[in-house]
Scaffold this motif. Structure first.
Motif, PDB file in Angstrom:
ATOM      1  N   ALA A   1       0.859  -1.190   0.000  1.00  0.00           N
ATOM      2  CA  ALA A   1       0.000   0.000   0.000  1.00  0.00           C
ATOM      3  C   ALA A   1       0.892   1.235   0.000  1.00  0.00           C
ATOM      4  O   ALA A   1       1.509   1.565   1.012  1.00  0.00           O
TER       5      ALA A   1
ATOM      6  N   ASP B   1       0.786   4.411   0.513  1.00  0.00           N
ATOM      7  CA  ASP B   1      -0.027   5.496   1.066  1.00  0.00           C
ATOM      8  C   ASP B   1       0.840   6.737   1.278  1.00  0.00           C
ATOM      9  O   ASP B   1       1.107   7.137   2.416  1.00  0.00           O
TER      10      ASP B   1
ATOM     11  N   THR C   1     -13.963  -2.090   7.216  1.00  0.00           N
ATOM     12  CA  THR C   1     -13.693  -2.563   8.586  1.00  0.00           C
ATOM     13  C   THR C   1     -13.914  -1.453   9.617  1.00  0.00           C
ATOM     14  O   THR C   1     -14.030  -1.728  10.800  1.00  0.00           O
TER      15      THR C   1
ATOM     16  N   VAL D   1     -12.318  -7.497  -1.121  1.00  0.00           N
ATOM     17  CA  VAL D   1     -11.378  -7.081  -0.083  1.00  0.00           C
ATOM     18  C   VAL D   1     -11.995  -7.524   1.233  1.00  0.00           C
ATOM     19  O   VAL D   1     -13.176  -7.275   1.472  1.00  0.00           O
TER      20      VAL D   1
ATOM     21  N   ARG E   1       0.307  -7.859   9.812  1.00  0.00           N
ATOM     22  CA  ARG E   1       1.421  -7.387  10.647  1.00  0.00           C
ATOM     23  C   ARG E   1       2.383  -8.531  10.921  1.00  0.00           C
ATOM     24  O   ARG E   1       1.957  -9.682  11.021  1.00  0.00           O
TER      25      ARG E   1
ATOM     26  N   GLN F   1      -4.672  -0.825  13.339  1.00  0.00           N
ATOM     27  CA  GLN F   1      -5.445  -1.989  12.869  1.00  0.00           C
ATOM     28  C   GLN F   1      -5.916  -2.778  14.095  1.00  0.00           C
ATOM     29  O   GLN F   1      -5.187  -2.916  15.071  1.00  0.00           O
TER      30      GLN F   1
ATOM     31  N   VAL G   1      -2.432  -7.080   1.443  1.00  0.00           N
ATOM     32  CA  VAL G   1      -2.098  -5.669   1.234  1.00  0.00           C
ATOM     33  C   VAL G   1      -1.365  -5.196   2.481  1.00  0.00           C
ATOM     34  O   VAL G   1      -1.920  -5.224   3.580  1.00  0.00           O
ATOM     35  N   VAL G   2      -0.116  -4.809   2.311  1.00  0.00           N
ATOM     36  CA  VAL G   2       0.709  -4.440   3.459  1.00  0.00           C
ATOM     37  C   VAL G   2       1.216  -3.018   3.266  1.00  0.00           C
ATOM     38  O   VAL G   2       1.853  -2.722   2.252  1.00  0.00           O
TER      39      VAL G   2
ATOM     40  N   ARG H   1       2.233   0.045   6.251  1.00  0.00           N
ATOM     41  CA  ARG H   1       3.273   0.521   7.162  1.00  0.00           C
ATOM     42  C   ARG H   1       4.323  -0.503   7.583  1.00  0.00           C
ATOM     43  O   ARG H   1       5.485  -0.124   7.762  1.00  0.00           O
ATOM     44  N   PRO H   2       3.976  -1.788   7.740  1.00  0.00           N
ATOM     45  CA  PRO H   2       5.061  -2.723   8.090  1.00  0.00           C
ATOM     46  C   PRO H   2       6.185  -2.727   7.049  1.00  0.00           C
ATOM     47  O   PRO H   2       7.312  -3.081   7.362  1.00  0.00           O
TER      48      PRO H   2
HETATM   49  O1  C5P Z   1      -0.417   0.429   6.830  1.00  0.00           O
HETATM   50  P1  C5P Z   1      -1.378  -0.721   6.741  1.00  0.00           P
HETATM   51  O2  C5P Z   1      -0.717  -2.060   6.529  1.00  0.00           O
HETATM   52  O3  C5P Z   1      -2.356  -0.727   7.891  1.00  0.00           O
HETATM   53  O4  C5P Z   1      -2.183  -0.398   5.402  1.00  0.00           O
HETATM   54  C1  C5P Z   1      -3.290  -1.165   4.989  1.00  0.00           C
HETATM   55  C2  C5P Z   1      -3.858  -0.619   3.714  1.00  0.00           C
HETATM   56  O5  C5P Z   1      -5.040  -1.330   3.415  1.00  0.00           O
HETATM   57  C3  C5P Z   1      -4.229   0.858   3.767  1.00  0.00           C
HETATM   58  O6  C5P Z   1      -4.039   1.390   2.448  1.00  0.00           O
HETATM   59  C4  C5P Z   1      -5.688   0.833   4.128  1.00  0.00           C
HETATM   60  O7  C5P Z   1      -6.384   1.951   3.662  1.00  0.00           O
HETATM   61  C5  C5P Z   1      -6.147  -0.449   3.415  1.00  0.00           C
HETATM   62  N1  C5P Z   1      -7.357  -1.060   3.984  1.00  0.00           N
HETATM   63  C6  C5P Z   1      -7.429  -1.484   5.305  1.00  0.00           C
HETATM   64  N2  C5P Z   1      -8.588  -2.062   5.763  1.00  0.00           N
HETATM   65  C7  C5P Z   1      -9.629  -2.191   4.960  1.00  0.00           C
HETATM   66  C8  C5P Z   1      -9.578  -1.780   3.637  1.00  0.00           C
HETATM   67  C9  C5P Z   1      -8.399  -1.203   3.170  1.00  0.00           C
HETATM   68  O8  C5P Z   1      -6.466  -1.372   6.044  1.00  0.00           O
HETATM   69  N3  C5P Z   1     -10.719  -2.792   5.416  1.00  0.00           N
END
Ligand code: C5P
Length: 232
Positions: free
Chosen positions: A8, A10, A119, A156, A181, A190, A208-209, A211-212
């Protein structure tokens, strides 16, 4: 369909994104571009990341009348992204229109994934704000089923829901799961998390990862660790 780790990205600017991606001199990771980066930099950021050889999940979560979504998906399809998404709450008809718009003249199209309930939505806010009285787990499964019926490729979802989604919608219905994580890492904001190895065991297709990896001292090593736990 291959299991993969999606980073991700971001970031709020192209400069920060490329400073980050420049570190990946070997394997080019699959990257997720969200609203923040897309709205900051526009479609050119997608083209440039694509030119650098990355696969792209364009996470813009479309939700509008079917005709608008169809026409917007046609534009995203021409950007040559590999995966994009929408809100299943937009109805089955909107999802069908999205598939139509996304499909190129040669019959190919990017993967299309549905968001079920975010979520950040819990049972209480769903009942009070949206007047949906069913248990949230059933709502999530119902939306996933609608996405499947409309012809989408997957949803997702939390890694905790991935097994159930496969039971209800089939093993080839893709689960893309954030909330990952490392066992020895920070959870941050989270709430329900899994390690890459656990996500693999439970059957996630893509993790989808953010910040880690993006906040790690050595992002390339953190990415390789995710790949080693989840893919290899
Ligand atoms: O940094 P982190 O690993 O928490 O990023 C997770 C990514 O997945 C972010 O882009 C966040 O917006 C996305 N996401 C999430 N939970 C969801 C849908 C999308 O964390 N339910």
């Amino acid at each position: 369909m291959g299991k993969d780790v999606i980073i991700a990205c971001d970031f709020d600017s192209a400069a920060k994104t490329f400073a980050f991606l420049d570190r990946f001199t070997g394997r080019k990771p699959f990257v997720k571009i969200g609203m923040e980066l897309y709205y900051a930099e526009g479609p050119e950021i997608v083209r440039e990341i694509k030119r650098r050889g990355h696969k792209i999940f364009l996470d813009l979560k479309l939700h509008d009348i079917p005709n608008t979504v169809k026409k917007s998906m046609a534009v995203l399809s021409r950007l040559d992204v590999d995966m994009t998404n929408l809100h299943a709450a937009g109805t089955t008809r909107m999802m069908e229109a999205a598939i139509e718009g996304l499909t190129r003249p040669d019959g190919t199209r990017p993967m299309l994934i549905a968001v079920t309930q975010l979520t950040s939505t819990d049972q209480e806010s769903m009942e009070k704000d949206l007047l949906i009285k069913e248990p949230i787990a059933e709502v999530v499964m119902h939306y996933a089923h609608n996405a499947k019926i409309a012809g989408l490729d997957g949803v997702v979802c939390s890694p905790l829901e991935a097994g159930k989604v496969h039971e209800r919608c089939g093993s080839d219905f893709v689960t893309v799961t954030p909330g990952v994580r490392f066992a020895d890492g920070d959870i941050g904001d989270q709430k329900r998390v899994m390690t890459p190895a656990e996500a693999k065991k439970i059957g996630s297709d893509y993790i989808v990862v953010g910040r880690p990896i993006t906040a790690a001292e050595d992002p390339v090593a953190a990415y390789e660790r995710c790949v080693a736990e989840f893919v290899d």
